[in-house]
Scaffold this motif. Structure first.
Motif, PDB file in Angstrom:
ATOM      1  N   GLU A  55       0.821  -1.212   0.000  1.00 46.76           N
ATOM      2  CA  GLU A  55       0.000   0.000   0.000  1.00 46.76           C
ATOM      3  C   GLU A  55       0.859   1.270   0.000  1.00 46.76           C
ATOM      4  OE1 GLU A  55      -0.601  -2.439   2.462  1.00 46.76           O
ATOM      5  OE2 GLU A  55      -2.090  -3.389   1.184  1.00 46.76           O
ATOM      6  N   GLN A  56       2.189   1.082   0.104  1.00 51.04           N
ATOM      7  CA  GLN A  56       3.146   2.186   0.178  1.00 51.04           C
ATOM      8  C   GLN A  56       2.759   3.160   1.296  1.00 51.04           C
ATOM      9  OE1 GLN A  56       2.975   2.863  -4.102  1.00 51.04           O
ATOM     10  NE2 GLN A  56       5.112   2.222  -4.201  1.00 51.04           N
ATOM     11  N   LEU A  57       2.431   2.561   2.443  1.00 52.46           N
ATOM     12  CA  LEU A  57       1.932   3.262   3.615  1.00 52.46           C
ATOM     13  C   LEU A  57       2.891   3.069   4.778  1.00 52.46           C
ATOM     14  CD1 LEU A  57      -0.566   4.573   5.176  1.00 52.46           C
ATOM     15  CD2 LEU A  57      -1.261   2.212   5.625  1.00 52.46           C
ATOM     16  N   PHE A  58       3.060   4.125   5.594  1.00 52.90           N
ATOM     17  CA  PHE A  58       3.812   4.004   6.836  1.00 52.90           C
ATOM     18  C   PHE A  58       2.962   4.536   7.977  1.00 52.90           C
ATOM     19  CE2 PHE A  58       4.633   8.387   5.752  1.00 52.90           C
ATOM     20  CZ  PHE A  58       4.702   9.028   6.976  1.00 52.90           C
ATOM     21  N   LEU A  59       3.215   4.008   9.175  1.00 48.68           N
ATOM     22  CA  LEU A  59       2.566   4.480  10.392  1.00 48.68           C
ATOM     23  C   LEU A  59       3.577   4.478  11.518  1.00 48.68           C
ATOM     24  CD1 LEU A  59      -0.754   2.382  10.421  1.00 48.68           C
ATOM     25  CD2 LEU A  59      -0.533   4.800   9.833  1.00 48.68           C
ATOM     26  N   LEU A  60       3.451   5.416  12.412  1.00 49.86           N
ATOM     27  CA  LEU A  60       4.151   5.390  13.691  1.00 49.86           C
ATOM     28  C   LEU A  60       3.054   5.295  14.732  1.00 49.86           C
ATOM     29  CD1 LEU A  60       6.696   5.688  15.477  1.00 49.86           C
ATOM     30  CD2 LEU A  60       6.266   8.161  15.450  1.00 49.86           C
ATOM     31  N   THR A  61       3.073   4.201  15.519  1.00 50.38           N
ATOM     32  CA  THR A  61       2.039   4.015  16.531  1.00 50.38           C
ATOM     33  C   THR A  61       2.672   3.876  17.907  1.00 50.38           C
ATOM     34  OG1 THR A  61       1.927   1.585  16.411  1.00 50.38           O
ATOM     35  CG2 THR A  61       0.577   2.826  14.848  1.00 50.38           C
ATOM     36  N   ASN A  62       1.841   4.063  18.915  1.00 54.61           N
ATOM     37  CA  ASN A  62       2.285   3.963  20.302  1.00 54.61           C
ATOM     38  C   ASN A  62       2.003   2.582  20.883  1.00 54.61           C
ATOM     39  OD1 ASN A  62       3.686   5.766  21.919  1.00 54.61           O
ATOM     40  ND2 ASN A  62       1.897   6.450  23.031  1.00 54.61           N
ATOM     41  N   ASP A  63       1.486   1.664  20.035  1.00 51.56           N
ATOM     42  CA  ASP A  63       1.135   0.334  20.529  1.00 51.56           C
ATOM     43  C   ASP A  63       1.265  -0.697  19.417  1.00 51.56           C
ATOM     44  OD1 ASP A  63      -1.055   1.412  19.129  1.00 51.56           O
ATOM     45  OD2 ASP A  63      -2.471   0.163  20.232  1.00 51.56           O
ATOM     46  N   LEU A  64       1.493  -1.942  19.822  1.00 47.30           N
ATOM     47  CA  LEU A  64       1.620  -3.040  18.862  1.00 47.30           C
ATOM     48  C   LEU A  64       0.325  -3.258  18.098  1.00 47.30           C
ATOM     49  CD1 LEU A  64       3.184  -5.453  17.651  1.00 47.30           C
ATOM     50  CD2 LEU A  64       2.444  -6.796  19.622  1.00 47.30           C
ATOM     51  N   ILE A  66       0.441   7.919  15.837  1.00 45.01           N
ATOM     52  CA  ILE A  66       1.118   9.191  16.083  1.00 45.01           C
ATOM     53  C   ILE A  66       1.286   9.956  14.772  1.00 45.01           C
ATOM     54  CG2 ILE A  66       3.247  10.269  16.928  1.00 45.01           C
ATOM     55  CD1 ILE A  66       3.615   7.643  18.633  1.00 45.01           C
ATOM     56  N   LYS A  67       1.669   9.230  13.730  1.00 49.96           N
ATOM     57  CA  LYS A  67       1.933   9.850  12.416  1.00 49.96           C
ATOM     58  C   LYS A  67       1.762   8.763  11.362  1.00 49.96           C
ATOM     59  CE  LYS A  67       3.826  13.330  10.015  1.00 49.96           C
ATOM     60  NZ  LYS A  67       3.304  14.648   9.924  1.00 49.96           N
ATOM     61  N   GLY A  68       1.390   9.147  10.164  1.00 55.99           N
ATOM     62  CA  GLY A  68       1.252   8.175   9.090  1.00 55.99           C
ATOM     63  C   GLY A  68       1.051   8.853   7.755  1.00 55.99           C
ATOM     64  N   GLY A  69       1.159   8.067   6.708  1.00 57.28           N
ATOM     65  CA  GLY A  69       0.928   8.593   5.371  1.00 57.28           C
ATOM     66  C   GLY A  69       1.349   7.600   4.307  1.00 57.28           C
ATOM     67  N   ARG A  70       1.063   7.963   3.077  1.00 57.98           N
ATOM     68  CA  ARG A  70       1.475   7.166   1.917  1.00 57.98           C
ATOM     69  C   ARG A  70       2.621   7.895   1.228  1.00 57.98           C
ATOM     70  NH1 ARG A  70      -2.131   3.219   1.237  1.00 57.98           N
ATOM     71  NH2 ARG A  70      -4.245   3.572   1.962  1.00 57.98           N
ATOM     72  N   ASN A  71       3.569   7.114   0.701  1.00 55.84           N
ATOM     73  CA  ASN A  71       4.682   7.720  -0.008  1.00 55.84           C
ATOM     74  C   ASN A  71       5.165   6.777  -1.110  1.00 55.84           C
ATOM     75  OD1 ASN A  71       7.031   9.035  -0.836  1.00 55.84           O
ATOM     76  ND2 ASN A  71       7.259   9.972   1.185  1.00 55.84           N
ATOM     77  N   PRO A  72       4.452   6.764  -2.256  1.00 55.99           N
ATOM     78  CA  PRO A  72       4.827   5.854  -3.342  1.00 55.99           C
ATOM     79  C   PRO A  72       6.187   6.149  -3.966  1.00 55.99           C
ATOM     80  CG  PRO A  72       2.755   7.007  -3.843  1.00 55.99           C
ATOM     81  CD  PRO A  72       3.256   7.504  -2.524  1.00 55.99           C
ATOM     82  N   GLU A  73       6.672   7.384  -3.809  1.00 56.88           N
ATOM     83  CA  GLU A  73       7.978   7.725  -4.378  1.00 56.88           C
ATOM     84  C   GLU A  73       9.122   7.107  -3.582  1.00 56.88           C
ATOM     85  OE1 GLU A  73       5.806  10.442  -3.493  1.00 56.88           O
ATOM     86  OE2 GLU A  73       4.877  10.253  -5.465  1.00 56.88           O
ATOM     87  N   VAL A  74       8.874   6.771  -2.311  1.00 55.37           N
ATOM     88  CA  VAL A  74       9.939   6.302  -1.425  1.00 55.37           C
ATOM     89  C   VAL A  74       9.803   4.820  -1.080  1.00 55.37           C
ATOM     90  CG1 VAL A  74      10.934   6.589   0.885  1.00 55.37           C
ATOM     91  CG2 VAL A  74      10.258   8.594  -0.436  1.00 55.37           C
TER      92      VAL A  74
END
Length: 192
Positions: free
Chosen positions: A112-121, A127-135
């Motif tokens: 999905e070319q998605l990242f997330l930063l979460t505070n739990d498993l 906390i932060k997230g988004g898609r970044n198909p270029e990276v």
């Protein structure tokens, strides 16, 4: 940790302690070894509570670690591959309580070319997230996680995706870990 220089016959990932899932050193070529999460379905659980979460976890380090830098290269198989992987710091719960682990979990969902930063498993406290198909590559990615002086930053393939203040609800110390969001193959080619 360079998995290619392991000098014993064990398939266990050196220095790591699997909490859920099975992480084995596998030869991917005549000259290269990876650590692979190899279980494709929920195994028989020692603790019924761990069945509450369909995720794997493999930890390393010392519970007293606070500020850390860690990086790894992760490869997801197109066949039977897990949907997502994480690199985490300050993991505060292991064993039968791992399903409610808190910390800083840097998730990557390559397809999905998605990242997330979460505070739990469980991934419920984003906390932060988004898609970044270029990276974000759909198969092979380098992940870096830095926790230092109240900030946490994450890179994929040497590109900064986030640099944010560590939330006050985050544990102040804990283990470093890697894992998957579901039972499926995921390879780690090195770990620093």
């Amino acid at each position: 940790i360079d998995f290619d220089v392991q000098n014993n016959d064990s398939t266990a990932a050196p220095y790591f302690q699997a909490q859920q899932g099975v992480f084995e050193v596998v030869a991917v070529s005549s000259w290269e070894k990876h650590v692979r999460q190899t279980v494709l379905e929920m195994p028989i659980a020692w603790c019924s509570s761990t069945a509450k979460l369909n995720a794997t976890m493999n930890v390393i380090g010392d519970f007293n670690w606070t500020d850390i830098y860690s990086r790894t290269e992760v490869i997801l198989s197109p066949v039977n591959g897990s949907g997502g992987v994480y690199l985490a710091a300050r993991i505060d719960q292991l064993g039968c309580e791992m399903y409610k682990a808190r910390g800083l979990f840097f998730w990557l969902y390559p397809r999905e070319q998605l990242f997330l930063l979460t505070n739990d498993l469980a991934g419920t406290e984003v906390i932060k997230g988004g898609r970044n198909p270029e990276v974000i590559d759909k198969v092979d990615n380098m992940m870096d996680l830095l926790v230092y002086k109240g900030y946490v930053s994450g890179h994929v393939n040497k590109i900064l995706l986030f640099n944010v203040t560590v939330p006050p609800s985050t544990p102040h110390n804990g283990f470093i870990g890697v894992g998957t969001d579901s039972y499926g193959y995921a390879d780690w080619s090195y770990f620093d």
